[in-house]
Scaffold this motif. Structure first.
Motif, mmCIF file in Angstrom:
data_model
loop_
_atom_site.group_PDB
_atom_site.id
_atom_site.type_symbol
_atom_site.label_atom_id
_atom_site.label_comp_id
_atom_site.label_asym_id
_atom_site.label_seq_id
_atom_site.Cartn_x
_atom_site.Cartn_y
_atom_site.Cartn_z
ATOM 1 N N VAL A 67 40.771 -1.527 -5.484
ATOM 2 C CA VAL A 67 39.857 -2.311 -6.317
ATOM 3 C C VAL A 67 38.693 -2.840 -5.488
ATOM 4 O O VAL A 67 37.527 -2.749 -5.886
ATOM 5 N N ILE A 68 39.010 -3.388 -4.318
ATOM 6 C CA ILE A 68 37.952 -3.906 -3.436
ATOM 7 C C ILE A 68 36.988 -2.781 -3.049
ATOM 8 O O ILE A 68 35.768 -2.933 -3.094
ATOM 9 N N GLY A 69 37.570 -1.634 -2.664
ATOM 10 C CA GLY A 69 36.734 -0.491 -2.310
ATOM 11 C C GLY A 69 35.892 -0.020 -3.477
ATOM 12 O O GLY A 69 34.711 0.316 -3.324
ATOM 13 N N GLY A 70 36.502 0.008 -4.673
ATOM 14 C CA GLY A 70 35.778 0.437 -5.865
ATOM 15 C C GLY A 70 34.622 -0.487 -6.204
ATOM 16 O O GLY A 70 33.539 -0.036 -6.598
ATOM 17 N N VAL A 71 34.836 -1.797 -6.048
ATOM 18 C CA VAL A 71 33.774 -2.765 -6.331
ATOM 19 C C VAL A 71 32.610 -2.578 -5.363
ATOM 20 O O VAL A 71 31.441 -2.531 -5.779
ATOM 21 N N ILE A 72 32.934 -2.449 -4.089
ATOM 22 C CA ILE A 72 31.875 -2.251 -3.087
ATOM 23 C C ILE A 72 31.130 -0.946 -3.353
ATOM 24 O O ILE A 72 29.893 -0.894 -3.356
ATOM 25 N N GLY A 73 31.894 0.124 -3.596
ATOM 26 C CA GLY A 73 31.272 1.413 -3.889
ATOM 27 C C GLY A 73 30.448 1.371 -5.156
ATOM 28 O O GLY A 73 29.384 2.000 -5.251
ATOM 29 N N GLY A 74 30.937 0.619 -6.154
ATOM 30 C CA GLY A 74 30.222 0.518 -7.423
ATOM 31 C C GLY A 74 28.883 -0.185 -7.278
ATOM 32 O O GLY A 74 27.871 0.260 -7.838
ATOM 33 N N ILE A 75 28.866 -1.276 -6.519
ATOM 34 C CA ILE A 75 27.615 -2.013 -6.327
ATOM 35 C C ILE A 75 26.596 -1.167 -5.569
ATOM 36 O O ILE A 75 25.423 -1.070 -5.954
ATOM 37 N N ILE A 76 27.064 -0.527 -4.495
ATOM 38 C CA ILE A 76 26.160 0.322 -3.709
ATOM 39 C C ILE A 76 25.671 1.503 -4.545
ATOM 40 O O ILE A 76 24.476 1.825 -4.557
ATOM 41 N N GLY A 77 26.589 2.140 -5.270
ATOM 42 C CA GLY A 77 26.213 3.284 -6.088
ATOM 43 C C GLY A 77 25.241 2.914 -7.191
ATOM 44 O O GLY A 77 24.280 3.655 -7.470
ATOM 45 N N ALA A 78 25.479 1.761 -7.838
ATOM 46 C CA ALA A 78 24.600 1.328 -8.926
ATOM 47 C C ALA A 78 23.185 1.075 -8.425
ATOM 48 O O ALA A 78 22.192 1.421 -9.083
ATOM 49 N N ARG A 79 23.101 0.478 -7.236
ATOM 50 C CA ARG A 79 21.780 0.177 -6.685
ATOM 51 C C ARG A 79 21.065 1.442 -6.214
ATOM 52 O O ARG A 79 19.874 1.646 -6.491
ATOM 53 N N LEU A 80 21.790 2.308 -5.503
ATOM 54 C CA LEU A 80 21.164 3.535 -5.000
ATOM 55 C C LEU A 80 20.670 4.422 -6.136
ATOM 56 O O LEU A 80 19.581 4.998 -6.062
ATOM 57 N N TYR A 81 21.481 4.544 -7.178
ATOM 58 C CA TYR A 81 21.104 5.363 -8.338
ATOM 59 C C TYR A 81 19.792 4.854 -8.929
ATOM 60 O O TYR A 81 18.875 5.632 -9.227
ATOM 61 N N PHE A 82 19.696 3.528 -9.114
ATOM 62 C CA PHE A 82 18.505 2.936 -9.710
ATOM 63 C C PHE A 82 17.295 3.118 -8.801
ATOM 64 O O PHE A 82 16.207 3.486 -9.250
ATOM 65 N N VAL A 83 17.481 2.848 -7.505
ATOM 66 C CA VAL A 83 16.368 2.929 -6.561
ATOM 67 C C VAL A 83 15.850 4.365 -6.442
ATOM 68 O O VAL A 83 14.636 4.591 -6.415
ATOM 69 N N ILE A 84 16.755 5.326 -6.393
ATOM 70 C CA ILE A 84 16.343 6.726 -6.284
ATOM 71 C C ILE A 84 15.496 7.139 -7.484
ATOM 72 O O ILE A 84 14.490 7.846 -7.349
ATOM 73 N N MET A 85 15.924 6.688 -8.679
ATOM 74 C CA MET A 85 15.188 7.042 -9.897
ATOM 75 C C MET A 85 13.839 6.341 -9.986
ATOM 76 O O MET A 85 12.938 6.794 -10.694
ATOM 77 N N GLY A 115 26.932 3.070 -10.634
ATOM 78 C CA GLY A 115 28.062 2.220 -10.293
ATOM 79 C C GLY A 115 29.392 2.911 -10.508
ATOM 80 O O GLY A 115 30.312 2.798 -9.683
ATOM 81 N N ILE A 116 29.509 3.633 -11.614
ATOM 82 C CA ILE A 116 30.757 4.347 -11.911
ATOM 83 C C ILE A 116 31.001 5.444 -10.876
ATOM 84 O O ILE A 116 32.131 5.607 -10.384
ATOM 85 N N ILE A 117 29.950 6.176 -10.532
ATOM 86 C CA ILE A 117 30.090 7.241 -9.540
ATOM 87 C C ILE A 117 30.512 6.658 -8.184
ATOM 88 O O ILE A 117 31.444 7.152 -7.540
ATOM 89 N N GLY A 118 29.850 5.596 -7.758
ATOM 90 C CA GLY A 118 30.191 4.978 -6.476
ATOM 91 C C GLY A 118 31.602 4.426 -6.455
ATOM 92 O O GLY A 118 32.336 4.585 -5.479
ATOM 93 N N ALA A 119 32.008 3.780 -7.564
ATOM 94 C CA ALA A 119 33.358 3.215 -7.645
ATOM 95 C C ALA A 119 34.415 4.313 -7.611
ATOM 96 O O ALA A 119 35.464 4.163 -6.972
ATOM 97 N N LEU A 120 34.148 5.429 -8.290
ATOM 98 C CA LEU A 120 35.109 6.529 -8.319
ATOM 99 C C LEU A 120 35.272 7.156 -6.939
ATOM 100 O O LEU A 120 36.395 7.456 -6.506
ATOM 101 N N ILE A 121 34.173 7.381 -6.249
ATOM 102 C CA ILE A 121 34.236 8.035 -4.935
ATOM 103 C C ILE A 121 35.022 7.179 -3.938
ATOM 104 O O ILE A 121 35.982 7.650 -3.310
#
Length: 352
Positions: A67-85, A115-121
């Protein structure tokens, strides 16, 4: 025109709110309501999911790391996805300024699919390491997703973002920041806000955040009730994909701030693909389970799940390592079996 940027109105309902996006200041640092609301959604999701993990055959101690890993991955993934776009909005003259712009999420800028992609990975990697079964973990996780999304979307309300085109719908909203954004859009030739031949930038717009919040909370209620009757691991995950994909495909078409790839609304296309894939998989897997139910046993009913949970229970009683494993094996030999608990919220009981 609303002069105060912090004023939010629902004209047809006669509601007016004054909400400053900054909740308070600590040592000169502004704490935004957006972050507080996101954190609240996450907290409520954790408080709901953790006590119910045994219902899915998951050992909550082992799942904590995932869960902790998923939350961290989700936040990073959500931000990177938005910034890239929206890279042009974040690219600055210096590397330092660019980095500071990228990590500044206090005013929004998180994309749910990233966020979902980052949390899943990250979650998958941690699940592998901690011996947590991935599909049942995702089944309980999607209930948390729905809580988090349903609550978290109100951060968009405070920031007056993620809204749609003009509407006569009784839930239509407007606000000082919304009118400012629309006015600027019109000045650069935007055509998203039209009614007939006239630009009506003072008229209400679709509160897309509210549509998604209500849809997610309704989905949570339905899935939470259905979770006791699921037929196979991963079923709630597939249902979530269809449920959220259908809503996002529609609501994304109303929004005016969509992440675009050329003329394509990225999230809308992704949502349609997810919806179709989910429906197809549910049909295929549903037929297989119906035809051969004995080979599709829920993980919670397996010996592996019982042993892992029992091992943790013994370890928490003071036994460690091999002692816990030996005791667990001795319990098996004398016939200790778990008792089915309808609520699945109590500790595993022993019967001799």
């Amino acid at each position: 025109m609303i002069q105060d940027p912090n004023i939010i109105q629902f004209p047809k309902l006669g509601w007016e709110f004054e909400i400053n996006p900054t909740a308070f200041t600590v040592f000169g640092i502004e704490i935004q309501w957006y972050g507080i609301i996101i954190a609240l959604g996450l907290l409520l999701a954790v408080l709901y999911c953790f006590p119910r993990m045994k219902r899915f055959g998951i050992d909550s101690d082992r799942a904590t790391d995932a869960v902790i890993g998923g939350v961290i991955g989700g936040i990073i993934g959500a931000r990177l996805y938005f910034v890239i776009m929206k890279w042009d909005d974040y690219r600055k003259d210096t590397l330092k300024d660019t980095f500071l712009a990228v990590i500044n999420t206090r005013n929004g800028g998180l994309a749910i699919y990233g966020g979902i992609i980052g949390a899943l990975i990250v979650g998958l990697i941690v699940c592998k390491i901690r011996k947590v079964k991935f599909l049942p973990m995702l089944d309980i996780a999607v209930l948390g997703f729905l809580i988090g999304q349903g609550i978290g979307r109100w951060g968009n309300f405070v920031n007056q973002e993620a809204f749609g085109t003009n509407t006569d719908f009784f839930l239509g909203m407007t606000g000082g920041r919304i009118q400012y954004v629309i006015n600027n859009e019109m000045q650069i030739g935007g055509s998203m806000y039209e009614s007939g031949l006239e630009m009506l930038w003072e008229n209400p717009v679709h509160p897309c955040f509210l549509y998604e919040s209500l849809w997610c909370l309704l989905g949570f209620a339905i899935f939470a009730l259905y979770s006791k009757y699921r037929k196979y691991d991963g079923q709630l995950l597939l249902m979530y994909m269809a449920w959220y994909g259908a809503e996002r495909a529609v609501v994304e078409g109303l929004r005016t701030d969509s992440l675009m790839f050329g003329n394509i609304r990225v999230s809308q296309v992704v949502s349609v693909i997810i919806l179709i894939v989910s429906v197809i998989l549910q049909i295929i897997i549903g037929f297989k389970v119906k035809r051969d139910p004995e080979n599709h046993i829920l993980y919670v009913n397996t010996e592996e799940s019982r042993l892992l949970i029992e091992e943790t229970r013994l370890r928490n009683m003071g036994m460690k390592g091999k002692d816990a494993q030996i005791m667990s094996n001795e319990d098996d030999e004398i016939g200790i079996l778990p008792v089915e608990d309808e609520d699945d919220d109590d500790d595993i009981k022993e019967e001799i």
